[in-house]
Design a protein around this motif. Structure first.
Motif, PDB file in Angstrom:
ATOM      1  N   CYS A 183       0.559  -7.226  -6.760  1.00 18.26           N
ATOM      2  CA  CYS A 183      -0.192  -6.390  -7.682  1.00 18.26           C
ATOM      3  C   CYS A 183      -1.502  -5.922  -7.064  1.00 18.26           C
ATOM      4  CB  CYS A 183      -0.472  -7.143  -8.985  1.00 18.26           C
ATOM      5  SG  CYS A 183      -1.693  -8.458  -8.831  1.00 18.26           S
ATOM      6  N   PHE A 184      -2.055  -4.878  -7.664  1.00 16.02           N
ATOM      7  CA  PHE A 184      -3.386  -4.362  -7.328  1.00 16.02           C
ATOM      8  C   PHE A 184      -4.230  -4.438  -8.594  1.00 16.02           C
ATOM      9  CE2 PHE A 184      -0.665  -2.374  -4.179  1.00 16.02           C
ATOM     10  CZ  PHE A 184      -1.426  -2.459  -3.012  1.00 16.02           C
ATOM     11  N   CYS A 185      -5.305  -5.206  -8.516  1.00 19.66           N
ATOM     12  CA  CYS A 185      -6.177  -5.433  -9.660  1.00 19.66           C
ATOM     13  C   CYS A 185      -7.516  -4.778  -9.328  1.00 19.66           C
ATOM     14  CB  CYS A 185      -6.316  -6.943  -9.846  1.00 19.66           C
ATOM     15  SG  CYS A 185      -7.285  -7.471 -11.236  1.00 19.66           S
ATOM     16  N   GLY A 186      -7.783  -3.624  -9.924  1.00 27.18           N
ATOM     17  CA  GLY A 186      -8.927  -2.845  -9.466  1.00 27.18           C
ATOM     18  C   GLY A 186      -9.852  -2.381 -10.575  1.00 27.18           C
ATOM     19  N   PRO A 187     -11.090  -2.062 -10.204  1.00 28.81           N
ATOM     20  CA  PRO A 187     -12.060  -1.558 -11.181  1.00 28.81           C
ATOM     21  C   PRO A 187     -11.691  -0.168 -11.665  1.00 28.81           C
ATOM     22  CG  PRO A 187     -12.963  -1.428  -8.952  1.00 28.81           C
ATOM     23  CD  PRO A 187     -11.641  -2.113  -8.832  1.00 28.81           C
ATOM     24  N   LEU A 188     -12.154   0.146 -12.859  1.00 29.95           N
ATOM     25  CA  LEU A 188     -11.962   1.474 -13.429  1.00 29.95           C
ATOM     26  C   LEU A 188     -13.326   2.157 -13.398  1.00 29.95           C
ATOM     27  CD1 LEU A 188      -9.362   2.704 -14.601  1.00 29.95           C
ATOM     28  CD2 LEU A 188     -10.264   2.226 -16.869  1.00 29.95           C
ATOM     29  N   PRO A 189     -13.475   3.252 -12.638  1.00 23.15           N
ATOM     30  CA  PRO A 189     -14.786   3.905 -12.508  1.00 23.15           C
ATOM     31  C   PRO A 189     -15.417   4.206 -13.869  1.00 23.15           C
ATOM     32  CG  PRO A 189     -13.219   4.867 -10.971  1.00 23.15           C
ATOM     33  CD  PRO A 189     -12.436   3.937 -11.851  1.00 23.15           C
ATOM     34  N   GLY A 190     -16.664   3.767 -14.048  1.00 26.95           N
ATOM     35  CA  GLY A 190     -17.379   4.028 -15.291  1.00 26.95           C
ATOM     36  C   GLY A 190     -17.013   3.116 -16.444  1.00 26.95           C
TER      37      GLY A 190
ATOM     38  N   LYS B 266      -5.727  -9.968  -0.596  1.00 27.07           N
ATOM     39  CA  LYS B 266      -6.610  -9.068   0.156  1.00 27.07           C
ATOM     40  C   LYS B 266      -7.602  -8.399  -0.795  1.00 27.07           C
ATOM     41  CE  LYS B 266      -5.472  -6.880   3.795  1.00 27.07           C
ATOM     42  NZ  LYS B 266      -4.976  -6.149   4.950  1.00 27.07           N
ATOM     43  N   THR B 267      -8.808  -8.169  -0.293  1.00 27.07           N
ATOM     44  CA  THR B 267      -9.818  -7.447  -1.067  1.00 27.07           C
ATOM     45  C   THR B 267     -10.178  -6.167  -0.326  1.00 27.07           C
ATOM     46  OG1 THR B 267     -10.709  -9.534  -1.896  1.00 27.07           O
ATOM     47  CG2 THR B 267     -12.093  -7.590  -2.144  1.00 27.07           C
ATOM     48  N   TYR B 268     -10.176  -5.046  -1.055  1.00 28.78           N
ATOM     49  CA  TYR B 268     -10.438  -3.748  -0.444  1.00 28.78           C
ATOM     50  C   TYR B 268     -11.864  -3.281  -0.759  1.00 28.78           C
ATOM     51  CZ  TYR B 268      -5.456  -3.789   0.470  1.00 28.78           C
ATOM     52  OH  TYR B 268      -4.217  -4.141   0.932  1.00 28.78           O
ATOM     53  N   GLU B 269     -12.286  -2.257  -0.050  1.00 29.39           N
ATOM     54  CA  GLU B 269     -13.686  -1.806  -0.127  1.00 29.39           C
ATOM     55  C   GLU B 269     -14.111  -1.385  -1.532  1.00 29.39           C
ATOM     56  OE1 GLU B 269     -14.420   1.197   2.757  1.00 29.39           O
ATOM     57  OE2 GLU B 269     -14.198  -0.149   4.476  1.00 29.39           O
ATOM     58  N   ASP B 270     -13.179  -0.866  -2.310  1.00 32.88           N
ATOM     59  CA  ASP B 270     -13.547  -0.396  -3.655  1.00 32.88           C
ATOM     60  C   ASP B 270     -13.580  -1.535  -4.680  1.00 32.88           C
ATOM     61  OD1 ASP B 270     -10.876  -0.958  -3.982  1.00 32.88           O
ATOM     62  OD2 ASP B 270     -10.375   0.941  -4.959  1.00 32.88           O
ATOM     63  N   GLY B 271     -13.352  -2.764  -4.202  1.00 30.97           N
ATOM     64  CA  GLY B 271     -13.368  -3.911  -5.109  1.00 30.97           C
ATOM     65  C   GLY B 271     -11.999  -4.331  -5.606  1.00 30.97           C
ATOM     66  N   THR B 272     -10.973  -3.552  -5.269  1.00 30.51           N
ATOM     67  CA  THR B 272      -9.612  -3.913  -5.662  1.00 30.51           C
ATOM     68  C   THR B 272      -9.175  -5.189  -4.940  1.00 30.51           C
ATOM     69  OG1 THR B 272      -8.962  -1.628  -6.115  1.00 30.51           O
ATOM     70  CG2 THR B 272      -7.184  -3.173  -5.623  1.00 30.51           C
ATOM     71  N   VAL B 273      -8.558  -6.087  -5.686  1.00 31.43           N
ATOM     72  CA  VAL B 273      -7.974  -7.290  -5.094  1.00 31.43           C
ATOM     73  C   VAL B 273      -6.465  -7.182  -5.235  1.00 31.43           C
ATOM     74  CG1 VAL B 273      -7.923  -9.806  -5.115  1.00 31.43           C
ATOM     75  CG2 VAL B 273      -9.988  -8.616  -5.825  1.00 31.43           C
ATOM     76  N   SER B 274      -5.739  -7.514  -4.176  1.00 30.26           N
ATOM     77  CA  SER B 274      -4.281  -7.418  -4.236  1.00 30.26           C
ATOM     78  C   SER B 274      -3.633  -8.741  -3.872  1.00 30.26           C
ATOM     79  CB  SER B 274      -3.767  -6.325  -3.296  1.00 30.26           C
ATOM     80  OG  SER B 274      -3.877  -6.724  -1.938  1.00 30.26           O
TER      81      SER B 274
ATOM     82  N   LEU C 143       0.836  -1.207   0.000  1.00 28.31           N
ATOM     83  CA  LEU C 143       0.000   0.000   0.000  1.00 28.31           C
ATOM     84  C   LEU C 143       0.869   1.255   0.000  1.00 28.31           C
ATOM     85  CD1 LEU C 143      -2.872  -0.909   2.497  1.00 28.31           C
ATOM     86  CD2 LEU C 143      -3.107  -0.440   0.050  1.00 28.31           C
ATOM     87  N   GLN C 144       1.965   1.225   0.753  1.00 26.82           N
ATOM     88  CA  GLN C 144       2.878   2.375   0.783  1.00 26.82           C
ATOM     89  C   GLN C 144       3.482   2.607  -0.597  1.00 26.82           C
ATOM     90  OE1 GLN C 144       5.750   1.620   3.867  1.00 26.82           O
ATOM     91  NE2 GLN C 144       4.217   1.637   5.510  1.00 26.82           N
ATOM     92  N   TYR C 145       3.905   1.525  -1.261  1.00 20.22           N
ATOM     93  CA  TYR C 145       4.485   1.661  -2.602  1.00 20.22           C
ATOM     94  C   TYR C 145       3.466   2.291  -3.553  1.00 20.22           C
ATOM     95  CZ  TYR C 145       7.975  -1.831  -1.064  1.00 20.22           C
ATOM     96  OH  TYR C 145       8.945  -2.521  -0.396  1.00 20.22           O
ATOM     97  N   ARG C 146       2.210   1.894  -3.394  1.00 17.21           N
ATOM     98  CA  ARG C 146       1.179   2.397  -4.291  1.00 17.21           C
ATOM     99  C   ARG C 146       0.890   3.878  -4.038  1.00 17.21           C
ATOM    100  NH1 ARG C 146      -5.059   0.139  -4.946  1.00 17.21           N
ATOM    101  NH2 ARG C 146      -5.586   1.442  -6.726  1.00 17.21           N
ATOM    102  N   ARG C 147       0.898   4.271  -2.778  1.00 20.56           N
ATOM    103  CA  ARG C 147       0.530   5.651  -2.425  1.00 20.56           C
ATOM    104  C   ARG C 147       1.675   6.640  -2.628  1.00 20.56           C
ATOM    105  NH1 ARG C 147      -1.974   3.508   3.194  1.00 20.56           N
ATOM    106  NH2 ARG C 147      -4.073   2.944   2.499  1.00 20.56           N
ATOM    107  N   ASP C 148       2.899   6.173  -2.456  1.00 24.55           N
ATOM    108  CA  ASP C 148       4.052   7.079  -2.489  1.00 24.55           C
ATOM    109  C   ASP C 148       4.487   7.334  -3.928  1.00 24.55           C
ATOM    110  OD1 ASP C 148       6.312   8.534  -2.144  1.00 24.55           O
ATOM    111  OD2 ASP C 148       7.400   7.046  -0.968  1.00 24.55           O
ATOM    112  N   GLU C 149       4.205   8.528  -4.412  1.00 22.53           N
ATOM    113  CA  GLU C 149       4.504   8.863  -5.812  1.00 22.53           C
ATOM    114  C   GLU C 149       5.916   9.406  -6.007  1.00 22.53           C
ATOM    115  OE1 GLU C 149       2.516   8.318  -8.307  1.00 22.53           O
ATOM    116  OE2 GLU C 149       0.757   7.665  -7.180  1.00 22.53           O
ATOM    117  N   SER C 150       6.681   9.525  -4.943  1.00 24.00           N
ATOM    118  CA  SER C 150       7.984  10.208  -5.041  1.00 24.00           C
ATOM    119  C   SER C 150       9.092   9.267  -5.519  1.00 24.00           C
ATOM    120  CB  SER C 150       8.370  10.792  -3.675  1.00 24.00           C
ATOM    121  OG  SER C 150       8.542   9.766  -2.730  1.00 24.00           O
TER     122      SER C 150
END
Length: 213
Positions: A158-165, A123-131, A18-25
C-alpha cells in the motif's frame, strides 16, 4: 534470510509497486461506494488478477499507517476482519522483516483459513508517503502448519500518503494480487477480493476513529 538477497527482492517489489501506482491503463472498476473504488486488471505475475483500492481515510497519515503497517507494533490484527494474527518471523532491518499472517475462513467457509509468509519492506518517499512492499517467501522458521492452507502473495502492499491541504486526511492506495491456493472456484475468488477490499477501508476508518478519536 540473507540480507543482501532480501534487499534485492524487496527493492524489485517496491519498483513494481511504483509501476502499478503510476500505470493507469487497463484498470476496470469492479466496486465503488463510500468514497472507495476497487478496480482490477489481469496480473502479469500469475493467472489471476491484480486489485487496486483507493480511498480517503479520515485521520493523519501517521495514524492510518499505525493501523495498517505490516511491522511489529501494528494494530492490524485488532481491527482487520481478514487478519487473525500477525507475527514477525525475522527482523532483518528496522524497515524490513519476514512476517506470518493468518486469515480466518471466509465466504461461508468456502475459503478455509490461510497463512502467508511475506518479506516486507517499508519505504518513505519525499512527499511523506509511506509504502509497504511485500511478496511471499519461504522461510526455514515457518514451514506450512496444520489447519492452514499456505497462500502466496505476489508483489502487493500500500501507499499511505498525505492529502495536500488536508492534514487530517490520508490518501490510501492498496494493491493485492494473492494466490489463495487450494481448489477454489474462480468465481468465489473473483467476488471475494473486491468485497474484502471495500470492507478493509470501512473497518480501517472505524479503527482510526476508535484508536485516535
Amino acid at each position: 534470510m540473507d540480507p543482501a538477497l532480501a534487499a534485492q527482492i524487496s527493492e524489485a517489489v517496491a519498483e513494481k509497486m511504483l509501476q502499478y501506482r503510476r500505470d493507469e491503463s487497463g484498470w476496470k472498476i469492479c466496486r465503488k461506494g463510500n468514497g472507495v473504488s476497487v478496480s482490477w486488471r489481469p496480473s502479469v505475475e500469475f493467472p489471476g488478477n491484480l486489485y487496486r483500492g483507493e480511498g480517503i481515510v479520515n485521520g493523519t497519515p501517521e495514524q492510518v499507517w499505525d493501523c495498517v503497517k505490516p511491522l511489529a507494533g501494528t494494530l492490524r490484527d485488532k481491527w482487520d476482519e481478514n487478519v487473525n494474527s500477525f507475527e514477525i518471523i525475522e527482523s532483518i532491518t528496522d524497515t524490513q522483516c519476514v512476517s506470518r499472517t493468518t486469515t480466518p475462513s471466509a465466504v461461508m467457509k468456502l475459503i478455509s483459513p490461510r497463512d502467508f509468509v511475506d518479506l516486507v519492506l517499508v519505504k518513505t518517499y519525499e512527499d511523506g508517503t509511506v509504502s509497504s512492499n511485500a511478496t511471499s517467501v519461504e522461510h526455514l522458521l515457518c514451514p506450512p502448519k496444520p489447519g492452514y492452507v499456505r497462500g502466496f502473495n505476489h508483489p502487493c502492499g500500500c501507499f499511505c500518503g498525505p492529502l495536500p491541504g488536508e492534514p487530517d486526511k490520508t490518501n490510501l492506495i492498496t494493491f493485492f494480487q494473492t494466490d489463495l491456493s487450494g481448489y477454489l472456484p474462480q468465481g468465489v475468488v473473483d467476488s471475494f477480493f473486491p468485497h474484502s477490499m471495500a470492507g478493509f477501508y470501512t473497518n480501517l476508518q472505524k479503527a482510526v476513529k476508535k484508536f485516535y478519536g
